[in-house]
Design a protein around this motif. Structure first.
Motif, PDB file in Angstrom:
ATOM      1  N   SER A  29      30.258  22.642  82.014  1.00 38.29           N
ATOM      2  CA  SER A  29      31.351  22.010  82.622  1.00 38.29           C
ATOM      3  C   SER A  29      31.296  22.110  84.178  1.00 38.29           C
ATOM      4  O   SER A  29      32.081  21.654  84.965  1.00 38.29           O
ATOM      5  CB  SER A  29      32.448  22.747  81.888  1.00 38.29           C
ATOM      6  N   LEU A  66      31.366  10.333  81.785  1.00 38.51           N
ATOM      7  CA  LEU A  66      31.240  10.923  80.449  1.00 38.51           C
ATOM      8  C   LEU A  66      31.235  12.422  80.299  1.00 38.51           C
ATOM      9  O   LEU A  66      31.900  13.213  79.362  1.00 38.51           O
ATOM     10  CB  LEU A  66      29.794  10.283  79.824  1.00 38.51           C
ATOM     11  N   HIS A  83      34.853  13.668  81.063  1.00 41.96           N
ATOM     12  CA  HIS A  83      35.542  13.129  79.757  1.00 41.96           C
ATOM     13  C   HIS A  83      35.108  14.160  78.512  1.00 41.96           C
ATOM     14  O   HIS A  83      36.051  14.680  77.975  1.00 41.96           O
ATOM     15  CB  HIS A  83      35.319  11.870  79.280  1.00 41.96           C
ATOM     16  N   ARG A  84      34.132  14.555  78.555  1.00 37.53           N
ATOM     17  CA  ARG A  84      33.613  15.364  77.363  1.00 37.53           C
ATOM     18  C   ARG A  84      34.202  16.797  77.553  1.00 37.53           C
ATOM     19  O   ARG A  84      34.617  17.502  76.454  1.00 37.53           O
ATOM     20  CB  ARG A  84      32.099  15.565  77.355  1.00 37.53           C
ATOM     21  N   TYR A  85      34.256  17.532  78.758  1.00 34.53           N
ATOM     22  CA  TYR A  85      34.756  18.703  78.916  1.00 34.53           C
ATOM     23  C   TYR A  85      36.176  18.914  79.291  1.00 34.53           C
ATOM     24  O   TYR A  85      36.740  19.777  79.125  1.00 34.53           O
ATOM     25  CB  TYR A  85      33.981  19.525  79.972  1.00 34.53           C
TER      26      TYR A  85
END
Length: 582
Positions: A73, A238, A241-243
């Protein structure tokens, strides 16, 4: 001198009008090596000037440390640079150096490569002599020397900007160069959102050169470049958004800088960033959830335009301080305020006039026109993009190489007017003068009593080391010093660090108790400078501090004081310590 002689064997190519004479627009390899070594020689002595991670650099060092621990992250946060922490982490992993030293080494190498690439860029547009002069100017520029050993993004980002311009200049005749331009553009925008400016310029140039062979070809080549940049932006979005559960294409940082820039004073900026809203978030975090830069500008056009007009004046002052080869003194005022020494004012004016002349001659030349137009467009579009934001000198450092290429073109053009014999000696004469200027810049930088963006008191680190011998990693510390948290905590416990909120003493202590804070560590100079509401009590250990027990004051008035308080969990008036846990 050897540096100048290395370029002269191809014969001097003076001024934009003679850019194609003798060398085909390329700098000799031995000249490029000499520029690199000169840049390295000027930067190595500055490594010893720094005793702790400075300013924003501490955040990048912390993110790099997290990446090395397996937390990716650190490359996906919506505010800080995504590429730079990864570069620091990669340098640390490759060399075995700890992250702060690794970051300085990465910045130093980027700064040395920047000098060589700026020389190659100038040589391609203006000829080898101008390229040599430009490379030496970049190598010896005080701001570029300074940032080549700091943990900021400037050194890497400036290198990427010049690299995009260099490959874009070659892109019309090379698909590989076109692909390289897209990749480098993607790396630039994932380093800092200001990279959009150079991507826009490169795309326009590629399309303009290709349109001669049809609009379809122009759209295809520009589309390929933008598609490659979009791949980087998409991958970043992406990852964010994931983390973090949000979609971001760089707007978070722009919106934050707009809101911070609109604040009227340092006190209001501190309040915006640290005051806790009723929802439990800071005012800035809450605002970022509710608006974006474009939405805010649409809702408050008059306020944003007025702020942009003020920033045009501020940017003019920034460029006057940063672009010419003037010594760093820390906090120099705008030149029109009347307190600049006449010598410095004259040097700044001369540099500006020569760069302007280099731009004029470049636009009038044939081979030099594309590069000159790209440099001017990048300068203009980049500065225009800064007008809504929080403006300060560091934001324009990455543009210095573009200015210096134009300055080098102006210098070689003027030198060529001095007569045939002097014109033939341009590489030696101009090279020697610029080398001397670089040495003087280094001497003044090393002896400067204050250096912009690197003036953090070493007591930050000393306090962290003092605390580390007395308190465990599980200690929850509330402080206004990111450096203290970085040096105290290891990567597994850094979440135990909290910011001092904007509040009076009583609610501040109450919040500290609710958040199970053990220590309140106060950088006295910072709270006094921003006018914190609890500054009077927290910076005077002799005053009563309900709910707190003063443990120690580290440092002094001259170098900065750090006050350590233990937070009592029992209640107001209880001076019992939370426990000096070993």
């Amino acid at each position: 001198m050897a540096v100048a002689a290395a370029a002269s064997r191809d014969g001097p190519s003076l001024g934009p009008a003679a850019s194609a004479v003798g060398d085909g627009g390329r700098l000799r390899r031995d000249a490029a090596l000499a520029v690199f070594l000169f840049a390295l020689a000027l930067r190595l002595p500055t490594l010893g000037l720094h005793q702790l991670a400075e300013g924003d650099g501490v955040h990048y060092a912390s993110l790099a440390r997290s990446i090395l621990a397996g937390d990716l992250s650190g490359m996906a946060n919506p505010y800080w640079s995504n590429l730079w922490p990864a570069v620091i982490a990669a340098t640390s992993r490759t060399t075995g150096l700890e992250v702060v030293t690794a970051g300085r080494v990465a910045a130093l190498l980027a700064g040395c490569c920047l000098a060589v690439l700026a020389a190659a860029l100038a040589a391609r547009g203006f000829g080898a002599t101008t390229g040599l002069v430009a490379g030496l100017l970049v190598a010896g520029h005080p701001w570029l020397i300074h940032f080549s050993t700091l943990l900021f993004t400037e050194s890497l980002f400036a290198l990427l900007l010049v690299a995009v311009l260099y490959t874009a200049l070659r892109a019309p005749g090379s698909r590989a160069a076109l692909v390289a331009t897209g990749v480098l553009g993607g790396l630039a925008v994932t380093t800092r959102p200001e990279g959009y400016a150079v991507v826009a310029v490169a795309t326009a140039y590629v399309a303009w050169r290709a349109v001669r062979r049809g609009w379809r070809r122009a759209m295809a080549r520009a589309g390929l470049l933008l598609a490659l940049v979009a791949l980087f932006l998409g991958a970043r979005a992406l990852a964010v958004h994931r983390y973090f559960g949000e979609w971001d294409l760089g707007g978070t940082k722009g919106t934050a800088n707009l809101l911070v820039g609109l604040a009227d004073s340092d006190a209001e900026r501190e309040r915006l960033v640290t005051e806790i809203a009723p929802e439990g978030e800071t005012r800035l975090s809450r605002a970022l959830e509710q608006t974006t830069l474009l939405r805010f500008a649409w809702a408050h056009p008059g306020r944003v335009l007025a702020h942009a007009r003020q920033n045009i004046v501020r940017l003019a002052g920034c460029t006057c301080r940063v672009f010419p080869q003037l010594p760093l003194v820390g906090g120099r005022s705008d030149p029109w305020q009347g307190d600049w020494p006449p010598v410095l004012l004259g040097l700044a004016l001369a540099a500006g006039v020569l760069a302007f002349w280099g731009g004029v001659r470049g636009c009038l030349g044939g081979r030099s026109r594309p590069l000159t137009c790209m440099l001017l467009a990048t300068l203009g579009l980049y500065l225009l993009g800064l007008t809504p934001l929080f403006v300060h000198d560091r934001l324009v450092v990455a543009l210095v190489p573009a200015f210096l290429v134009l300055l080098a073109a102006g210098l070689t053009s003027v030198w060529s007017l001095l007569g045939t014999r002097l014109a033939a000696a341009a590489p030696q004469g101009l090279g020697a003068l610029v080398v001397i200027q670089g040495l003087v810049s280094l001497l003044l930088l090393v002896r400067a009593p204050a250096r912009d963006y690197a003036g953090d008191p070493v007591v930050h680190r000393l306090a962290a080391e003092w605390l580390a011998t007395r308190y465990p990693q599980t200690t929850r510390i509330m402080t206004a010093s990111p450096s203290l948290g970085f040096y105290f905590y290891d990567v597994d416990h850094e979440d135990n660090g909290l910011d001092i909120p904007w509040a009076e003493l009583a609610p501040l202590v109450a919040l500290a108790r609710r958040q199970r804070v053990d220590l309140l560590v106060v950088p006295a100079w910072h709270l006094l400078a921003v006018g914190h509401p609890a500054a009077a009590e927290l910076t005077d250990p002799a005053r009563p501090h309900p709910g707190l027990r003063h443990v120690v004051t580290l440092g002094d008035e001259a170098s900065g004081r750090m006050l350590v308080f233990e937070v009592s969990p029992e209640g107001p008036g209880d001076g019992g310590p939370a426990g000096a846990r070993r």
